[in-house]
Design an enzyme around this catalytic site. Structure first.
Site, PDB file in Angstrom:
ATOM      1  N   ASP A 129      18.117  55.973  88.748  1.00 31.56           N
ATOM      2  CA  ASP A 129      17.991  54.545  89.036  1.00 31.56           C
ATOM      3  C   ASP A 129      18.210  54.374  90.542  1.00 31.56           C
ATOM      4  OD1 ASP A 129      18.558  51.903  89.600  1.00 31.56           O
ATOM      5  OD2 ASP A 129      19.943  51.619  87.924  1.00 31.56           O
ATOM      6  N   LYS A 138      14.907  44.470  96.139  1.00 32.38           N
ATOM      7  CA  LYS A 138      16.118  44.964  96.796  1.00 32.38           C
ATOM      8  C   LYS A 138      15.792  45.530  98.179  1.00 32.38           C
ATOM      9  CE  LYS A 138      18.897  44.704  92.990  1.00 32.38           C
ATOM     10  NZ  LYS A 138      19.665  45.457  92.019  1.00 32.38           N
TER      11      LYS A 138
END
Ligand SMILES: *Cc1c(COP(=O)(O)O)cnc(C)c1O
Length: 404
Positions: free
Chosen positions: A198, A224
């Site tokens: 991840d 992000k």
């Protein structure tokens, strides 16, 4: 040269005021802000060539298809994947994990084991628990120490020929710990297990290399790393993506459809059913261009400076405890004030224009480990400054006086 004042000019939102105070945005681990070039890319798409992709012969459709596929190649080069068809465009990290976790259903059976870490975001826990419920596989957890570092000798003893999958984040969103993923990947492979990393928290700070890592699956979210929400990447090794079944059925993912039998399209389209987030994919590419122009080495070096400065300034506050003190960490500081609930602190600092996150940060097992309800989390990006950190420190002191 890294010039933070010049970089700040690229982000229109940083000119905002909150309650009459200049915005100090320290919630970057939840989502990053968007530079003007990415906003312009989105405006340009909807103003000039909005069309559905892959099936039209008309000019707009061809332009949109070209831009979308060019973005896929940009993403491939950025992450150094061997093939562009190993890049699946998803709606984000969560979607990518679910494609893999669902896809493994037919490959696991009762007694097989999968390994997760104590440091995970809920989105890298729950889909695997659901996989275990479907298959009878057993979930094992790599524990961590007080500093928020994984206990690698415990990982060694969890691995066996029953291990089929390992899924760990590259960097913890709650504590900022950078995990030794190359070692985790190599050891899993030696045991015959596949690995999903991840990368939601790593991609804003570093540039991971898929081939050097030899990772099986790697997932990120564009929002992000200065891109828009609702788009992300699932990288998968070709051999795995060929084996995994499609996640969703629909348009775009087929080769031939009859009522007797449907055959699926090749990679990457097999995993991209329906009309994708076309504009988002193109803007994801623009965000990578923007960050690469600044340079990930400069970004990482500057953010490390912010981390060191912020850590030492915050520790000057009496009764402040930092959670997550790993030797190797990014610019995330999770902390609490003695005898004060994190939520109350967050509310007061917001009144002063400062955005921090309070709560469990989608990582309740970490909070359980420390026996706390949550933390206040300040996460710094390359467009933040030391002056802003000083404002945070003043605000925390004010909150402490008001609440203490
Ligand atoms: C943000 C985050 C996620 C979830 O990303 P989405 O964009 O919400 O799918 C997963 N893992 C980590 C470590 C994160 O920081």
């Amino acid at each position: 040269m890294f010039d933070v004042q010049k970089i700040r000019e690229d982000f229109p939102i940083l000119k905002r005021t909150i309650n009459g105070k200049p915005l100090v945005y320290f919630d970057n681990a939840a989502t990053s802000q968007t530079p003007q070039v990415v906003i312009d890319t989105i405006i340009d798409y909807y103003s000039n060539y909005n069309a559905n992709i892959h099936r039209g012969v008309h000019t707009l459709s061809q332009e949109a298809t070209d831009a979308y596929e060019t973005a896929r190649i940009k993403i491939q080069h950025h992450f150094n994947a061997k093939h562009s068809h190993e890049i699946i465009l998803t709606s984000g990290t969560t979607h990518g994990i679910n494609i893999v976790a669902t896809g493994f259903t037919g490959f696991l059976s009762t007694g097989d084991e999968v390994i997760v870490s104590a440091l995970e975001h809920h989105s890298n826990i729950v889909p695997w628990q659901m996989l275990c419920e479907r298959t009878g596989a057993i979930l094992k957890v790599i524990p961590m120490n007080e500093d928020g570092e994984l206990l690698m000798d415990r990982y060694d003893s969890l691995l066996s020929d029953r291990t089929k999958l390992v899924f760990v984040n590259h960097i913890s969103n709650a504590l900022g710990t950078i995990n030794p993923i190359k070692e985790i990947i190599d050891k899993a492979h030696a045991a015959g297990a596949a690995v999903l990393i991840d990368g939601a928290q790593s991609c804003p700070h570093i540039k991971p290399d898929m081939q050097a890592l030899d990772v099986d699956f790697y997932v990120v979210s564009a929002h992000k790393l200065c891109g828009p929400t609702g788009v992300g990447m699932l990288y998968g090794k070709e051999k795995w993506l060929n084996q995994l079944p499609p996640y969703q059925g629909g348009g775009e993912m087929i080769d031939q459809v009859t009522f007797e039998k449907t055959t699926y399209a090749g990679l990457p389209h097999k995993f991209e059913a329906g009309t994708p987030n076309i504009c988002g994919g193109i803007a994801f590419g623009a965000a990578l261009d923007y960050m690469n122009a600044i340079g990930f080495d400069s970004i990482a070096a500057y953010e490390h400076e912010l981390l060191e400065y912020g850590t030492s300034k915050l520790l000057e506050i009496e009764g402040l405890k930092i959670y997550g003190t790993a030797a190797n960490k990014t610019s995330v500081i999770s902390f609490n004030l003695e005898n004060i609930h994190p939520y109350d602190v967050g509310t007061i600092v917001d009144k002063l224009g400062i955005a921090v996150r309070t709560g469990h940060h989608c990582a309740q097992p970490i909070m359980d480990f420390y026996k706390i309800p949550g933390t206040i989390r300040a996460s710094f990006s390359f467009y933040n400054t030391k002056e802003e950190i000083d404002m945070l420190v003043d605000a925390i002191k004010k909150a402490q006086m008001m609440l203490g």
